[in-house]
Motif scaffolding. Structure first.
Motif, PDB file in Angstrom:
ATOM      1  N   ALA A  46      -7.316  24.256  17.160  1.00  0.00           N
ATOM      2  CA  ALA A  46      -7.362  25.322  16.163  1.00  0.00           C
ATOM      3  C   ALA A  46      -8.734  25.986  16.194  1.00  0.00           C
ATOM      4  O   ALA A  46      -9.750  25.363  16.502  1.00  0.00           O
ATOM      5  N   SER A  47      -8.778  27.268  15.862  1.00  0.00           N
ATOM      6  CA  SER A  47     -10.030  28.004  15.943  1.00  0.00           C
ATOM      7  C   SER A  47     -10.523  28.493  14.586  1.00  0.00           C
ATOM      8  O   SER A  47     -11.604  29.060  14.506  1.00  0.00           O
ATOM      9  N   GLY A  48      -9.762  28.277  13.538  1.00  0.00           N
ATOM     10  CA  GLY A  48     -10.128  28.801  12.227  1.00  0.00           C
ATOM     11  C   GLY A  48     -11.443  28.252  11.692  1.00  0.00           C
ATOM     12  O   GLY A  48     -12.306  28.993  11.227  1.00  0.00           O
ATOM     13  N   GLY A  49     -11.617  26.941  11.768  1.00  0.00           N
ATOM     14  CA  GLY A  49     -12.844  26.330  11.265  1.00  0.00           C
ATOM     15  C   GLY A  49     -14.062  26.739  12.069  1.00  0.00           C
ATOM     16  O   GLY A  49     -15.157  26.939  11.525  1.00  0.00           O
ATOM     17  N   ILE A  57     -14.439  29.592  13.676  1.00  0.00           N
ATOM     18  CA  ILE A  57     -14.781  30.970  13.313  1.00  0.00           C
ATOM     19  C   ILE A  57     -15.554  30.983  11.996  1.00  0.00           C
ATOM     20  O   ILE A  57     -16.568  31.675  11.863  1.00  0.00           O
ATOM     21  N   LEU A  58     -15.078  30.193  11.034  1.00  0.00           N
ATOM     22  CA  LEU A  58     -15.755  30.148   9.729  1.00  0.00           C
ATOM     23  C   LEU A  58     -17.201  29.682   9.872  1.00  0.00           C
ATOM     24  O   LEU A  58     -18.122  30.334   9.366  1.00  0.00           O
ATOM     25  N   TRP A  59     -17.419  28.568  10.567  1.00  0.00           N
ATOM     26  CA  TRP A  59     -18.784  28.055  10.720  1.00  0.00           C
ATOM     27  C   TRP A  59     -19.657  29.004  11.536  1.00  0.00           C
ATOM     28  O   TRP A  59     -20.849  29.151  11.275  1.00  0.00           O
ATOM     29  N   GLY A  60     -19.067  29.663  12.518  1.00  0.00           N
ATOM     30  CA  GLY A  60     -19.827  30.620  13.315  1.00  0.00           C
ATOM     31  C   GLY A  60     -20.285  31.810  12.500  1.00  0.00           C
ATOM     32  O   GLY A  60     -21.442  32.243  12.600  1.00  0.00           O
ATOM     33  N   VAL A  61     -19.400  32.344  11.665  1.00  0.00           N
ATOM     34  CA  VAL A  61     -19.771  33.495  10.832  1.00  0.00           C
ATOM     35  C   VAL A  61     -20.805  33.080   9.789  1.00  0.00           C
ATOM     36  O   VAL A  61     -21.772  33.817   9.529  1.00  0.00           O
ATOM     37  N   VAL A  62     -20.637  31.902   9.195  1.00  0.00           N
ATOM     38  CA  VAL A  62     -21.624  31.419   8.215  1.00  0.00           C
ATOM     39  C   VAL A  62     -22.989  31.254   8.880  1.00  0.00           C
ATOM     40  O   VAL A  62     -24.023  31.663   8.320  1.00  0.00           O
ATOM     41  N   ALA A  63     -23.015  30.679  10.070  1.00  0.00           N
ATOM     42  CA  ALA A  63     -24.292  30.498  10.782  1.00  0.00           C
ATOM     43  C   ALA A  63     -24.904  31.844  11.153  1.00  0.00           C
ATOM     44  O   ALA A  63     -26.130  32.014  11.061  1.00  0.00           O
ATOM     45  N   LEU A  64     -24.078  32.801  11.560  1.00  0.00           N
ATOM     46  CA  LEU A  64     -24.607  34.133  11.886  1.00  0.00           C
ATOM     47  C   LEU A  64     -25.244  34.779  10.663  1.00  0.00           C
ATOM     48  O   LEU A  64     -26.355  35.326  10.744  1.00  0.00           O
ATOM     49  N   VAL A  65     -24.551  34.735   9.537  1.00  0.00           N
ATOM     50  CA  VAL A  65     -25.079  35.369   8.322  1.00  0.00           C
ATOM     51  C   VAL A  65     -26.347  34.654   7.858  1.00  0.00           C
ATOM     52  O   VAL A  65     -27.354  35.301   7.532  1.00  0.00           O
ATOM     53  N   LEU A  66     -26.315  33.329   7.819  1.00  0.00           N
ATOM     54  CA  LEU A  66     -27.490  32.569   7.381  1.00  0.00           C
ATOM     55  C   LEU A  66     -28.682  32.820   8.304  1.00  0.00           C
ATOM     56  O   LEU A  66     -29.811  33.020   7.840  1.00  0.00           O
ATOM     57  N   GLY A  67     -28.439  32.823   9.596  1.00  0.00           N
ATOM     58  CA  GLY A  67     -29.520  33.076  10.545  1.00  0.00           C
ATOM     59  C   GLY A  67     -30.118  34.460  10.378  1.00  0.00           C
ATOM     60  O   GLY A  67     -31.342  34.640  10.441  1.00  0.00           O
ATOM     61  N   GLN A  68     -29.272  35.459  10.157  1.00  0.00           N
ATOM     62  CA  GLN A  68     -29.780  36.816   9.966  1.00  0.00           C
ATOM     63  C   GLN A  68     -30.565  36.953   8.669  1.00  0.00           C
ATOM     64  O   GLN A  68     -31.567  37.675   8.616  1.00  0.00           O
ATOM     65  N   VAL A  69     -30.129  36.259   7.621  1.00  0.00           N
ATOM     66  CA  VAL A  69     -30.876  36.292   6.357  1.00  0.00           C
ATOM     67  C   VAL A  69     -32.252  35.659   6.539  1.00  0.00           C
ATOM     68  O   VAL A  69     -33.268  36.215   6.082  1.00  0.00           O
ATOM     69  N   LEU A  70     -32.304  34.514   7.204  1.00  0.00           N
ATOM     70  CA  LEU A  70     -33.599  33.857   7.442  1.00  0.00           C
ATOM     71  C   LEU A  70     -34.496  34.710   8.336  1.00  0.00           C
ATOM     72  O   LEU A  70     -35.704  34.830   8.088  1.00  0.00           O
ATOM     73  N   TYR A  71     -33.915  35.300   9.364  1.00  0.00           N
ATOM     74  CA  TYR A  71     -34.680  36.150  10.274  1.00  0.00           C
ATOM     75  C   TYR A  71     -35.252  37.362   9.538  1.00  0.00           C
ATOM     76  O   TYR A  71     -36.429  37.702   9.698  1.00  0.00           O
TER      77      TYR A  71
END
Length: 103
Positions: A24-27, A29-43
């Motif tokens: 399954a790919s749902g989880g 995708i969720l963790w990837g998007v969360v990591a992308l958003v968190l990383g961009q906020v920190l950056y």
């Protein structure tokens, strides 16, 4: 009356082996998007901190360099997770297509 048993047992039909559907790919995708958003906020926070330190003559901020690095690293990990999830999703769609009679 009983029905007589056939002398030769029936030949079993050949059934193709079941192909696993894939993960399954749902989880992912969720963790990837969360990591992308968190990383961009920190950056962005690290960039704003460095910009503020550069423009203010009285600023003593020297800790924003690691924040930028950590944010960029988390964003790259998130991007890798999202790409892997999309590949899993494509694999699953391909499996369903072929299972349902696609060529």
């Amino acid at each position: 009356m009983t029905t007589p048993k056939p002398a030769v047992p029936p030949i079993p039909k050949k059934v193709p082996a079941a192909v696993p559907a894939g993960k399954a790919s749902g989880g992912l995708i969720l963790w990837g998007v969360v990591a992308l958003v968190l990383g961009q906020v920190l950056y962005a926070a690290g960039q704003q901190s460095q910009l503020n330190a550069a423009l203010s003559p009285y600023s003593t901020d020297t800790g924003s360099g690691p924040l930028i690095f950590i944010g960029a690293a988390i964003s790259i990990v998130g991007l890798v997770l999202v790409v892997r999830a999309v590949l899993r999703l494509a694999e699953r769609i391909d499996f369903l297509y072929h299972r349902n009679g696609g060529r």
